[in-house]
Design a protein around this motif. Structure first.
Motif, PDB file in Angstrom:
ATOM      1  N   GLY A  12       0.801  -1.216   0.000  1.00 25.37           N
ATOM      2  CA  GLY A  12       0.000   0.000   0.000  1.00 25.37           C
ATOM      3  C   GLY A  12       0.836   1.269   0.000  1.00 25.37           C
ATOM      4  O   GLY A  12       0.311   2.346  -0.258  1.00 25.37           O
ATOM      5  N   CYS A  13       2.130   1.169   0.267  1.00 26.58           N
ATOM      6  CA  CYS A  13       3.012   2.346   0.272  1.00 26.58           C
ATOM      7  C   CYS A  13       3.741   2.527  -1.052  1.00 26.58           C
ATOM      8  O   CYS A  13       3.712   3.597  -1.629  1.00 26.58           O
ATOM      9  N   CYS A  14       4.405   1.476  -1.516  1.00 22.06           N
ATOM     10  CA  CYS A  14       5.243   1.604  -2.714  1.00 22.06           C
ATOM     11  C   CYS A  14       4.697   0.865  -3.931  1.00 22.06           C
ATOM     12  O   CYS A  14       5.182   1.061  -5.034  1.00 22.06           O
ATOM     13  N   GLY A  15       3.732  -0.031  -3.730  1.00 21.72           N
ATOM     14  CA  GLY A  15       3.130  -0.768  -4.840  1.00 21.72           C
ATOM     15  C   GLY A  15       3.866  -2.027  -5.255  1.00 21.72           C
ATOM     16  O   GLY A  15       3.416  -2.741  -6.145  1.00 21.72           O
ATOM     17  N   LYS A  16       4.993  -2.326  -4.623  1.00 23.65           N
ATOM     18  CA  LYS A  16       5.764  -3.516  -4.993  1.00 23.65           C
ATOM     19  C   LYS A  16       5.076  -4.790  -4.497  1.00 23.65           C
ATOM     20  O   LYS A  16       4.326  -4.774  -3.534  1.00 23.65           O
ATOM     21  N   LEU A  17       5.390  -5.886  -5.175  1.00 24.95           N
ATOM     22  CA  LEU A  17       4.910  -7.207  -4.775  1.00 24.95           C
ATOM     23  C   LEU A  17       6.030  -7.958  -4.083  1.00 24.95           C
ATOM     24  O   LEU A  17       7.188  -7.782  -4.438  1.00 24.95           O
ATOM     25  N   PRO A  18       5.772  -8.811  -3.179  1.00 25.59           N
ATOM     26  CA  PRO A  18       4.483  -9.006  -2.522  1.00 25.59           C
ATOM     27  C   PRO A  18       4.408  -8.216  -1.222  1.00 25.59           C
ATOM     28  O   PRO A  18       5.431  -7.938  -0.588  1.00 25.59           O
ATOM     29  N   ALA A  19       3.204  -7.851  -0.831  1.00 22.35           N
ATOM     30  CA  ALA A  19       2.989  -7.346   0.519  1.00 22.35           C
ATOM     31  C   ALA A  19       2.992  -8.570   1.430  1.00 22.35           C
ATOM     32  O   ALA A  19       2.528  -9.644   1.047  1.00 22.35           O
ATOM     33  N   VAL A  20       3.533  -8.425   2.618  1.00 20.94           N
ATOM     34  CA  VAL A  20       3.689  -9.587   3.500  1.00 20.94           C
ATOM     35  C   VAL A  20       2.961  -9.447   4.836  1.00 20.94           C
ATOM     36  O   VAL A  20       2.795 -10.427   5.561  1.00 20.94           O
ATOM     37  N   ILE A  21       2.543  -8.218   5.170  1.00 17.34           N
ATOM     38  CA  ILE A  21       1.914  -7.989   6.471  1.00 17.34           C
ATOM     39  C   ILE A  21       1.046  -6.732   6.386  1.00 17.34           C
ATOM     40  O   ILE A  21       1.279  -5.879   5.532  1.00 17.34           O
ATOM     41  N   TYR A  22       0.060  -6.634   7.254  1.00 23.05           N
ATOM     42  CA  TYR A  22      -0.784  -5.442   7.323  1.00 23.05           C
ATOM     43  C   TYR A  22      -0.289  -4.517   8.425  1.00 23.05           C
ATOM     44  O   TYR A  22       0.157  -4.974   9.481  1.00 23.05           O
ATOM     45  N   CYS A  23      -0.382  -3.217   8.181  1.00 25.29           N
ATOM     46  CA  CYS A  23      -0.042  -2.219   9.184  1.00 25.29           C
ATOM     47  C   CYS A  23      -1.014  -2.341  10.355  1.00 25.29           C
ATOM     48  O   CYS A  23      -2.229  -2.432  10.155  1.00 25.29           O
ATOM     49  N   ASP A  24      -0.488  -2.348  11.567  1.00 20.19           N
ATOM     50  CA  ASP A  24      -1.338  -2.420  12.750  1.00 20.19           C
ATOM     51  C   ASP A  24      -2.066  -1.108  13.018  1.00 20.19           C
ATOM     52  O   ASP A  24      -2.936  -1.066  13.888  1.00 20.19           O
ATOM     53  N   GLY A  25      -1.737  -0.051  12.297  1.00 17.83           N
ATOM     54  CA  GLY A  25      -2.435   1.225  12.447  1.00 17.83           C
ATOM     55  C   GLY A  25      -3.553   1.387  11.437  1.00 17.83           C
ATOM     56  O   GLY A  25      -4.726   1.396  11.788  1.00 17.83           O
TER      57      GLY A  25
END
Length: 71
Positions: A12-25
Motif C-alpha cells: 500500500g506504500c510503494c506498490g511492490k509485490l508481494p505485501a507480507v503484512i498489514y499495518c497495525d495502524g
C-alpha cells in the motif's frame, strides 16, 4: 499481527509485490521494505510486536511508543 500469504497483494506504500503484512495502524498491506516493527511492552515482561507503515509509525495517536518526540 496478520501476515499476508498470497503473492498477489501489492504494498500500500510503494506498490511492490508481494505485501507480507498489514499495518497495525491503518491496515495497509506492506512489503518487507516499507514495514517497520515496533515492540510494545506491558505488564511484567510481556511484549507484543507491531508492524507499521511509515506514517503510522510516527503518529503518536496510533503508536504512542514511537520514539519521535513532537517538535
Amino acid at each position: 499481527m496478520i501476515v499476508i500469504n498470497d503473492e498477489a497483494t501489492p504494498c500500500g506504500c510503494c506498490g511492490k509485490l508481494p505485501a507480507v503484512i498489514y499495518c497495525d495502524g491503518c491496515q495497509a498491506p506492506l512489503c518487507v521494505s516499507c514495514r517497520t516493527f515496533d515492540l510494545w511492552g506491558y505488564g511484567c515482561g510481556h511484549v507484543d510486536s507491531k508492524a507499521f507503515c511509515p506514517r503510522c509509525l510516527r503518529d503518536p495517536a496510533v503508536n504512542p511508543y514511537n520514539g519521535f518526540p513532537d517538535k
